[in-house]
Design an enzyme around this catalytic site. Sequence first.
Site: not given
Ligand code: BG6
Length: 510
Positions: A28, A34, A62, A203, A256, A261
């Site tokens: 990718g 990337t 590709r 982070k 998501d 997270h």
């Molecule tokens: C990603 C999500 O994993 O994390 C996104 O797919 C989101 O939708 C992002 O915007 C948030 O990460 P950060 O580091 O910008 O807070």
Amino acid sequence: MDQLVAESTRALALSAKPAPPCTLVIFGANGDLTKRLLMPSLYNLAGTKLLDARFSVIGVDRDPGSDADFQGRQTASMRSFTPDKGGEFAEASLDGSAWGWLSQRLHYMVGDFTQNQVFDDLARRLGDENVIFYLAVPDRFFGGIIERLHEAGLTEKRNGRFRRVVIEKPFGHDIASARALNKQILSLLDEDQIYRIDHFLGKETVQNIMALRFSNGIFEPLWTRDHIDYVEITAAETVGVEKRGKFYEVTGALRDMVPNHMFQLLAMVTMEPPNSFAADAVRAEKAKAIDALHMMSAREVMQNVVRGQYAAGQVLGENVAGYRNEPDVAPDSNVETYVALRLFLDNWRWAGVPFYLRTGKRLMKRKTEVAIHFKPAPIRMFRDVGMERLGANAMILHVQPEEGISIYFSAKHPGQVMDIDPVRMDFKYADFFDLKPSTGYETLLYDVLTGDQTLFNRADNIENGWCAVDPILREWASHPGIVHPYFAGGQGPNEADSLPERHGHSWRKL
Ligand code: BG6
């Protein structure tokens, strides 16, 4: 004091050793990840001299092209990030020597990673060196790529060389698919070869939660149900779904952000002290914390989870479209772009303490933070001062964009009468440490290169996260319920306020 901190920072920087020689194969290579994150992080690592002289990259994708084309494209994109455009990677100018060092080590290979050919080509090209295979591709390709790497003998560890695979999110879409993917890849690789990334763990401020709790004597004794009233975890974004409508339509805010997270933040805050900072000791405690999440009944899902979707509005002074008008989104879509939850952990330390989690797109402000609200003083000694003025103590862990810690407490107002006011004590990272521009991926990439899995998810960490949200996904599938609209640029749907307010708590304003 400042001098001491500066000296210890320098000592630490000096102690990070260059990573061993390695070839990084990126599947990718022409994709967004990337360009936006991997190249800037490698550039930062090159700038701090943490890459070996024999380090190199083979980008696989590709589209036709040569090494020179690949180098040219990456150089143009790195230049487009400067001067400071406020993205993940933002620098005043590109350091020619660091980028020059890295760009001459970038190679390109044309190949379709759904076919065997490119894996045979790689096997011929790679000798006995250390290799990291980075899957910067949509998740539907993860299993297939690892199968083909295995068939071509590319994942074999022998003669002291390492072979590691980095897997991006989403790792599955629910508990069944996450288990199936773990089963598939664990039949081909050992757990110590698999690096499941959650970029929140890169982070600094997220890692600092462990340092705060386990390297200080004053906080941990208070870190229990006896002293903590409730905890809020917020990940608010101003961005919308951008060009990711297709992905978001089958994902939504819960999948998501929450099992990955948000639960990583939750685990950092709630885990028991690990026996050591060895990867497996830390990962075992985190897995236990998430495993303790109370499994909601269908009724509890209705009461404790609120969904929202942004309508048109104004974010940071700009008019923006509603979610249903975003590209690749159905005009009648009911996918949530905001979710708020009230959760409990069924364990000795946390029983009865509510954890309020909220995350959403197109909100008023970009802000990720954890707020620990402590119980009020046991008696009201200062009877003439309104309770609301006294306020309870709170500790805010600012993750981004501000990085630091604030503590709220009460202090006497100067003067002849005993009057009390809430005050705030702030620690800002930038006041003590020299913060270098960083994407968060530098630490993670360096850890893969040096074989440290502490900040990567083990199979059980991932599965426990999906298990905890599974009752919600099932309830939504059988009873879709209401997705409350909210104006872009606001605090999220009003209905989310009632989650804490019904119990005498409230969200901090964004
Ligand atoms: C990603 C999500 O994993 O994390 C996104 O797919 C989101 O939708 C992002 O915007 C948030 O990460 P950060 O580091 O910008 O807070």
